[in-house]
Design a protein around this motif. Structure first.
Motif, PDB file in Angstrom:
ATOM      1  N   ALA A 117     -23.221  -1.927 -36.724  1.00 22.38           N
ATOM      2  CA  ALA A 117     -22.887  -1.142 -37.918  1.00 22.38           C
ATOM      3  C   ALA A 117     -21.584  -0.376 -37.689  1.00 22.38           C
ATOM      4  O   ALA A 117     -21.209  -0.093 -36.547  1.00 22.38           O
ATOM      5  N   PRO A 118     -20.872  -0.008 -38.789  1.00 19.99           N
ATOM      6  CA  PRO A 118     -19.637   0.769 -38.637  1.00 19.99           C
ATOM      7  C   PRO A 118     -19.924   2.126 -37.982  1.00 19.99           C
ATOM      8  O   PRO A 118     -21.004   2.684 -38.152  1.00 19.99           O
ATOM      9  N   ALA A 119     -18.948   2.614 -37.235  1.00 20.38           N
ATOM     10  CA  ALA A 119     -19.070   3.931 -36.613  1.00 20.38           C
ATOM     11  C   ALA A 119     -17.679   4.531 -36.516  1.00 20.38           C
ATOM     12  O   ALA A 119     -16.680   3.810 -36.561  1.00 20.38           O
ATOM     13  N   THR A 120     -17.612   5.856 -36.408  1.00 23.78           N
ATOM     14  CA  THR A 120     -16.318   6.543 -36.353  1.00 23.78           C
ATOM     15  C   THR A 120     -16.236   7.412 -35.105  1.00 23.78           C
ATOM     16  O   THR A 120     -17.101   8.246 -34.850  1.00 23.78           O
ATOM     17  N   ILE A 121     -15.155   7.190 -34.356  1.00 23.58           N
ATOM     18  CA  ILE A 121     -14.889   7.949 -33.125  1.00 23.58           C
ATOM     19  C   ILE A 121     -13.557   8.674 -33.314  1.00 23.58           C
ATOM     20  O   ILE A 121     -12.623   8.129 -33.904  1.00 23.58           O
ATOM     21  N   ALA A 122     -13.467   9.900 -32.780  1.00 26.13           N
ATOM     22  CA  ALA A 122     -12.243  10.695 -32.953  1.00 26.13           C
ATOM     23  C   ALA A 122     -11.514  10.893 -31.621  1.00 26.13           C
ATOM     24  O   ALA A 122     -12.144  11.177 -30.601  1.00 26.13           O
ATOM     25  N   THR A 123     -10.204  10.734 -31.662  1.00 24.93           N
ATOM     26  CA  THR A 123      -9.346  11.047 -30.510  1.00 24.93           C
ATOM     27  C   THR A 123      -7.895  11.115 -30.973  1.00 24.93           C
ATOM     28  O   THR A 123      -7.501  10.391 -31.888  1.00 24.93           O
ATOM     29  N   GLY A 124      -7.100  11.979 -30.329  1.00 24.61           N
ATOM     30  CA  GLY A 124      -5.673  12.048 -30.645  1.00 24.61           C
ATOM     31  C   GLY A 124      -4.837  11.212 -29.698  1.00 24.61           C
ATOM     32  O   GLY A 124      -3.615  11.211 -29.759  1.00 24.61           O
ATOM     33  N   SER A 125      -5.504  10.471 -28.798  1.00 23.45           N
ATOM     34  CA  SER A 125      -4.806   9.728 -27.746  1.00 23.45           C
ATOM     35  C   SER A 125      -4.729   8.242 -28.079  1.00 23.45           C
ATOM     36  O   SER A 125      -5.749   7.599 -28.348  1.00 23.45           O
ATOM     37  N   LEU A 126      -3.511   7.686 -28.035  1.00 22.40           N
ATOM     38  CA  LEU A 126      -3.326   6.244 -28.261  1.00 22.40           C
ATOM     39  C   LEU A 126      -4.054   5.435 -27.190  1.00 22.40           C
ATOM     40  O   LEU A 126      -4.604   4.377 -27.458  1.00 22.40           O
ATOM     41  N   ARG A 127      -4.033   5.939 -25.958  1.00 23.22           N
ATOM     42  CA  ARG A 127      -4.676   5.239 -24.839  1.00 23.22           C
ATOM     43  C   ARG A 127      -6.184   5.137 -25.061  1.00 23.22           C
ATOM     44  O   ARG A 127      -6.785   4.063 -24.925  1.00 23.22           O
ATOM     45  N   ARG A 128      -6.807   6.262 -25.438  1.00 20.34           N
ATOM     46  CA  ARG A 128      -8.252   6.241 -25.666  1.00 20.34           C
ATOM     47  C   ARG A 128      -8.596   5.370 -26.869  1.00 20.34           C
ATOM     48  O   ARG A 128      -9.559   4.614 -26.853  1.00 20.34           O
ATOM     49  N   LYS A 129      -7.795   5.487 -27.919  1.00 25.80           N
ATOM     50  CA  LYS A 129      -8.032   4.705 -29.140  1.00 25.80           C
ATOM     51  C   LYS A 129      -7.976   3.203 -28.843  1.00 25.80           C
ATOM     52  O   LYS A 129      -8.869   2.441 -29.229  1.00 25.80           O
ATOM     53  N   ALA A 130      -6.931   2.769 -28.142  1.00 22.19           N
ATOM     54  CA  ALA A 130      -6.755   1.340 -27.847  1.00 22.19           C
ATOM     55  C   ALA A 130      -7.903   0.820 -26.986  1.00 22.19           C
ATOM     56  O   ALA A 130      -8.431  -0.277 -27.223  1.00 22.19           O
TER      57      ALA A 130
END
Length: 308
Positions: A117-130
């Motif tokens: 299922a869809p989920a949403t994670i938050a971070t301001g870091s490109l490294r963590r996001k990727a």
């Protein structure tokens, strides 16, 4: 001759914890000190992701200026926020013993990780996001800015499933939730978990005081990681992870470069004897560039410049 060493710091709770730690260590050695809290641009502009601001060292620039103007004598930073190229006249003097390097997920329940299922994670870091999107391509990653306390509050206020933090930061200010999930698969930012102290090159008094705080092993490991970052020309504009660990006189290095969407991944792993570790970061970065990293970095630069 004795003087009061003025310690410059950002005014967030975590930054003040770091500066106070340095203050205590210096005072134990018999030095007189005072704390000088300064608000940084990175703390003030909270409505834009860091990479959109296009400034390397956004959290350190204000302190650099205060240092060069003579308003403070030394500055304490989270090392991962510091640009690999220090301003002219400012030198790195001490890396304190490094804390844990892991990233963690602060969450509202982990069932979503087992589901499609869809989920949403938050971070301001490109490294963590990727890295998150590489592992969970069906999730959405939203931007999260502000100091640690602000980010934890935003997680509570929004309907996100979780947010990613550095474990060391939350541990230092005693805000690490008991059920936080350690992301042992995520490669940390170069120098994550390390604190660095810088001074003016000409200030021999402060430099001499600070050298007594330097932890050699942490200095070696973070130097390798930051060399890897510098050679890839990352700054805070590319998803780059790096970790050097020293065990029994051997350096084990793992470095990674991702595309912004997390779909492409180039990794390098190398172990060398500690006495041969000079230039290891640069060597590993060149391997990544040869494996297609040069093309990937160009794509990232193009995507970033389209944002500005």
């Amino acid at each position: 001759m004795s003087k009061i060493i003025r310690i410059g710091t950002r005014d967030s709770e975590l930054a003040l914890w770091q500066a106070t730690t340095v203050q205590q260590k210096l005072e134990e050695l018999g030095y007189d000190t005072s704390l000088v809290p300064i608000k940084s641009t990175g703390d003030e502009i909270l409505d834009k992701p860091l990479y959109e601001l296009g400034i390397t060292g956004i959290f350190t620039k204000t302190l650099d200026i205060a240092l060069l103007k003579g308003q403070i004598d030394i500055a304490v930073h989270s090392m991962k926020d510091v640009p690999t190229q220090l301003p002219k006249g400012i030198v790195q003097v001490a890396v304190l013993k490094r804390a844990i390097t892991h990233d963690i997920l602060v969450h509202k329940g982990l069932n979503f990780l087992e589901s499609d299922a869809p989920a949403t994670i938050a971070t301001g870091s490109l490294r963590r996001k990727a890295q998150w999107l590489n592992k969970y391509p069906h999730h959405t990653v939203v931007d999260l800015r502000g100091n640690v306390n602000t980010r934890l509050l935003k997680l509570i206020e929004n309907d996100w499933n979780g947010a990613i933090f550095a474990q060391a930061g939350l541990e230092r200010i005693k805000l690490l939730p008991k059920d936080a999930l350690q992301l042992d698969w995520m490669i940390p930012a170069p120098a994550q978990g390390a604190m660095v102290v810088v001074a003016k090159e000409e200030d021999t008094f402060s430099r001499e005081a600070l050298t007594k705080l330097n932890h050699k092993e942490s200095e070696v490991a973070t130097t390798i990681e930051r060399e890897f970052l510098r050679t890839l020309e990352g700054g805070c504009t590319a998803p780059i992870g790096a970790l050097a660990q020293i065990k029994e006189q051997t350096v084990h290095f793992e470095g990674v470069l991702f595309s912004l969407d997390g779909k492409q991944k180039i990794t390098v792993n190398k172990s060398v004897p500690l006495n041969q570790a000079n230039g290891l970061g640069e060597q590993c970065a060149k391997e990544v560039l040869q494996q297609g990293g040069d093309k990937l970095m160009q794509e990232i630069r193009n995507e970033n410049s389209a944002l500005h």
